[in-house]
Scaffold this motif. Structure first.
Motif, PDB file in Angstrom:
ATOM      1  N   PHE A 237      39.753  45.963  25.586  1.00  0.00           N
ATOM      2  CA  PHE A 237      40.114  44.891  26.520  1.00  0.00           C
ATOM      3  C   PHE A 237      38.916  43.999  26.855  1.00  0.00           C
ATOM      4  O   PHE A 237      37.770  44.464  26.909  1.00  0.00           O
ATOM      5  N   ASN A 238      39.229  42.725  27.105  1.00  0.00           N
ATOM      6  CA  ASN A 238      38.247  41.762  27.604  1.00  0.00           C
ATOM      7  C   ASN A 238      38.773  41.140  28.888  1.00  0.00           C
ATOM      8  O   ASN A 238      39.994  41.000  29.073  1.00  0.00           O
ATOM      9  N   VAL A 239      37.867  40.762  29.755  1.00  0.00           N
ATOM     10  CA  VAL A 239      38.268  40.098  30.994  1.00  0.00           C
ATOM     11  C   VAL A 239      39.040  38.826  30.658  1.00  0.00           C
ATOM     12  O   VAL A 239      38.621  38.030  29.818  1.00  0.00           O
ATOM     13  N   GLY A 240      40.198  38.669  31.300  1.00  0.00           N
ATOM     14  CA  GLY A 240      41.045  37.501  31.052  1.00  0.00           C
ATOM     15  C   GLY A 240      42.192  37.759  30.101  1.00  0.00           C
ATOM     16  O   GLY A 240      43.103  36.929  29.994  1.00  0.00           O
ATOM     17  N   ASP A 241      42.186  38.911  29.407  1.00  0.00           N
ATOM     18  CA  ASP A 241      43.276  39.238  28.481  1.00  0.00           C
ATOM     19  C   ASP A 241      44.587  39.449  29.240  1.00  0.00           C
ATOM     20  O   ASP A 241      44.612  40.134  30.273  1.00  0.00           O
ATOM     21  N   PRO A 242      45.694  38.891  28.742  1.00  0.00           N
ATOM     22  CA  PRO A 242      47.000  39.208  29.325  1.00  0.00           C
ATOM     23  C   PRO A 242      47.421  40.590  28.846  1.00  0.00           C
ATOM     24  O   PRO A 242      47.117  40.993  27.712  1.00  0.00           O
ATOM     25  N   VAL A 243      48.100  41.337  29.682  1.00  0.00           N
ATOM     26  CA  VAL A 243      48.492  42.694  29.299  1.00  0.00           C
ATOM     27  C   VAL A 243      49.817  43.054  29.961  1.00  0.00           C
ATOM     28  O   VAL A 243      50.088  42.664  31.097  1.00  0.00           O
ATOM     29  N   LYS A 244      50.675  43.770  29.194  1.00  0.00           N
ATOM     30  CA  LYS A 244      51.944  44.250  29.734  1.00  0.00           C
ATOM     31  C   LYS A 244      51.834  45.742  29.995  1.00  0.00           C
ATOM     32  O   LYS A 244      51.427  46.511  29.118  1.00  0.00           O
ATOM     33  N   VAL A 245      52.180  46.154  31.198  1.00  0.00           N
ATOM     34  CA  VAL A 245      52.050  47.554  31.605  1.00  0.00           C
ATOM     35  C   VAL A 245      53.287  47.942  32.411  1.00  0.00           C
ATOM     36  O   VAL A 245      54.113  47.097  32.734  1.00  0.00           O
ATOM     37  N   PHE A 246      53.382  49.238  32.724  1.00  0.00           N
ATOM     38  CA  PHE A 246      54.421  49.642  33.669  1.00  0.00           C
ATOM     39  C   PHE A 246      53.772  50.421  34.806  1.00  0.00           C
ATOM     40  O   PHE A 246      52.690  51.002  34.657  1.00  0.00           O
ATOM     41  N   ILE A 247      54.421  50.387  35.945  1.00  0.00           N
ATOM     42  CA  ILE A 247      53.872  51.027  37.141  1.00  0.00           C
ATOM     43  C   ILE A 247      54.180  52.517  37.093  1.00  0.00           C
ATOM     44  O   ILE A 247      55.353  52.932  37.101  1.00  0.00           O
ATOM     45  N   LYS A 248      53.119  53.304  37.044  1.00  0.00           N
ATOM     46  CA  LYS A 248      53.269  54.757  36.950  1.00  0.00           C
ATOM     47  C   LYS A 248      53.360  55.394  38.329  1.00  0.00           C
ATOM     48  O   LYS A 248      54.107  56.366  38.531  1.00  0.00           O
ATOM     49  N   ALA A 249      52.586  54.865  39.275  1.00  0.00           N
ATOM     50  CA  ALA A 249      52.602  55.444  40.623  1.00  0.00           C
ATOM     51  C   ALA A 249      52.116  54.412  41.635  1.00  0.00           C
ATOM     52  O   ALA A 249      51.329  53.522  41.308  1.00  0.00           O
ATOM     53  N   ILE A 250      52.612  54.523  42.866  1.00  0.00           N
ATOM     54  CA  ILE A 250      52.164  53.692  43.981  1.00  0.00           C
ATOM     55  C   ILE A 250      51.787  54.616  45.121  1.00  0.00           C
ATOM     56  O   ILE A 250      52.608  55.404  45.596  1.00  0.00           O
ATOM     57  N   ASN A 251      50.538  54.558  45.531  1.00  0.00           N
ATOM     58  CA  ASN A 251      50.051  55.399  46.626  1.00  0.00           C
ATOM     59  C   ASN A 251      49.400  54.500  47.664  1.00  0.00           C
ATOM     60  O   ASN A 251      48.266  54.075  47.506  1.00  0.00           O
ATOM     61  N   GLU A 252      50.177  54.205  48.733  1.00  0.00           N
ATOM     62  CA  GLU A 252      49.751  53.247  49.753  1.00  0.00           C
ATOM     63  C   GLU A 252      49.459  51.905  49.071  1.00  0.00           C
ATOM     64  O   GLU A 252      50.357  51.287  48.526  1.00  0.00           O
ATOM     65  N   ASN A 253      48.204  51.451  49.089  1.00  0.00           N
ATOM     66  CA  ASN A 253      47.881  50.165  48.470  1.00  0.00           C
ATOM     67  C   ASN A 253      47.265  50.321  47.086  1.00  0.00           C
ATOM     68  O   ASN A 253      46.692  49.367  46.562  1.00  0.00           O
ATOM     69  N   LYS A 254      47.366  51.489  46.507  1.00  0.00           N
ATOM     70  CA  LYS A 254      46.807  51.740  45.182  1.00  0.00           C
ATOM     71  C   LYS A 254      47.933  51.829  44.161  1.00  0.00           C
ATOM     72  O   LYS A 254      48.959  52.462  44.394  1.00  0.00           O
ATOM     73  N   ILE A 255      47.707  51.163  43.026  1.00  0.00           N
ATOM     74  CA  ILE A 255      48.719  51.128  41.974  1.00  0.00           C
ATOM     75  C   ILE A 255      48.132  51.715  40.699  1.00  0.00           C
ATOM     76  O   ILE A 255      47.088  51.266  40.218  1.00  0.00           O
TER      77      ILE A 255
END
Length: 268
Positions: A237-255
């Protein structure tokens, strides 16, 4: 022969002005580097380029026209040529300071063009009044090179107003953080575990990549980057790259994010 009566001429001849006074006059002559005003006094008033604006080499004939009415502040009642020295920019700066004081008290968001990039921050001008924005208050994240802001129009609030000490401090970081908080609230209001989202790589470390999801950052850990083994995220990865992901977990304000999509599992 003048159309003025003897009483009017006598009154004009007795008219006095003093340093610091604000006078109004009509432009009777304009050159690239000076403006002459009829101020109703025995001598005309003169505004030099340096006393009109802080901009270097501006051609005054492009900003002022014959017949214009102007206000200016008296600097010196009589120079070596008998003219009254005036300043337009000093009066404008005083009005600008009043404008900034009102913005400071109300918390109004101001907008101005960056006139200078300094070693410790940015300088902007509002109605000829200067505002300094320290480097620490320019952005909500550390920026080593501020040169990209030169001539850019930016928004800020006045966080400190003390013209006597020449301390008028602007704050852009406060605005960015406030907007980011709103975007974060909006993001968390509709995302849930399992959602597929698109983001932009914000930072890459040895243990993973932080993905900007438009309001909050999610962590794509090295172990969740691929079904195959990844040895160094910086090679992927490089800064600025577009990326498709899925949300594995949400813990308060952490994703926590993942790219190990089930339909791409080589072991299935």
């Amino acid at each position: 022969m003048s159309d003025m009566s003897f009483e009017q001429m006598l009154e004009e001849s007795l008219k006095t002005i003093k340093n610091g006074e604000v006078v109004e006059g009509t432009v009777i002559s304009v050159k690239p580097d000076e403006i002459i005003l009829n101020i109703g006094y025995k001598s005309d008033g003169i505004i030099t380029r340096n006393e009109y604006t802080n901009e270097n080499n501006v051609d005054l004939t492009t900003v002022v026209n014959l017949g214009d009415t102007m206000e200016a502040k008296v600097i010196k009642v009589s120079d070596s040529e008998g003219q009254v020295l005036l300043s337009y920019k000093r009066l404008a700066a005083e009005k600008g300071n009043k404008r900034l004081e009102e913005a400071f008290e109300s918390g109004e968001v101001l907008k101005a063009q960056v006139s200078q990039v300094l070693s410790g921050g940015l300088s902007v001008v509002v109605d000829e009044a200067r505002v300094f924005i320290p480097a620490s208050l320019v952005s909500d994240s550390y920026e080593k090179d501020l040169s990209k802001y030169q001539d850019q129009e930016i928004e800020f609030v006045i966080s400190e107003f003390n013209p006597r000490r020449r301390r008028i401090i602007g704050d852009r970081k406060q605005i960015l953080m406030g907007r980011k908080a709103e975007m974060q609230k909006e993001l968390f209001s509709h995302i849930q575990v399992g959602d597929v989202v698109e983001g932009t790589v914000k930072n890459v470390t040895d243990f993973g990549a932080f993905i900007d999801l438009g309001g909050a950052d999610g962590l794509l850990h090295i172990s969740e980057m691929s079904w195959n083994r990844i040895e160094n995220p910086k090679k992927v990865f490089n800064v600025g790259d577009p990326v498709k992901v899925f949300i594995k977990a949400i813990n308060e304000n952490k994703i926590a994010l993942s790219r190990k999509f089930a339909d791409e599992n080589p072991w299935t």
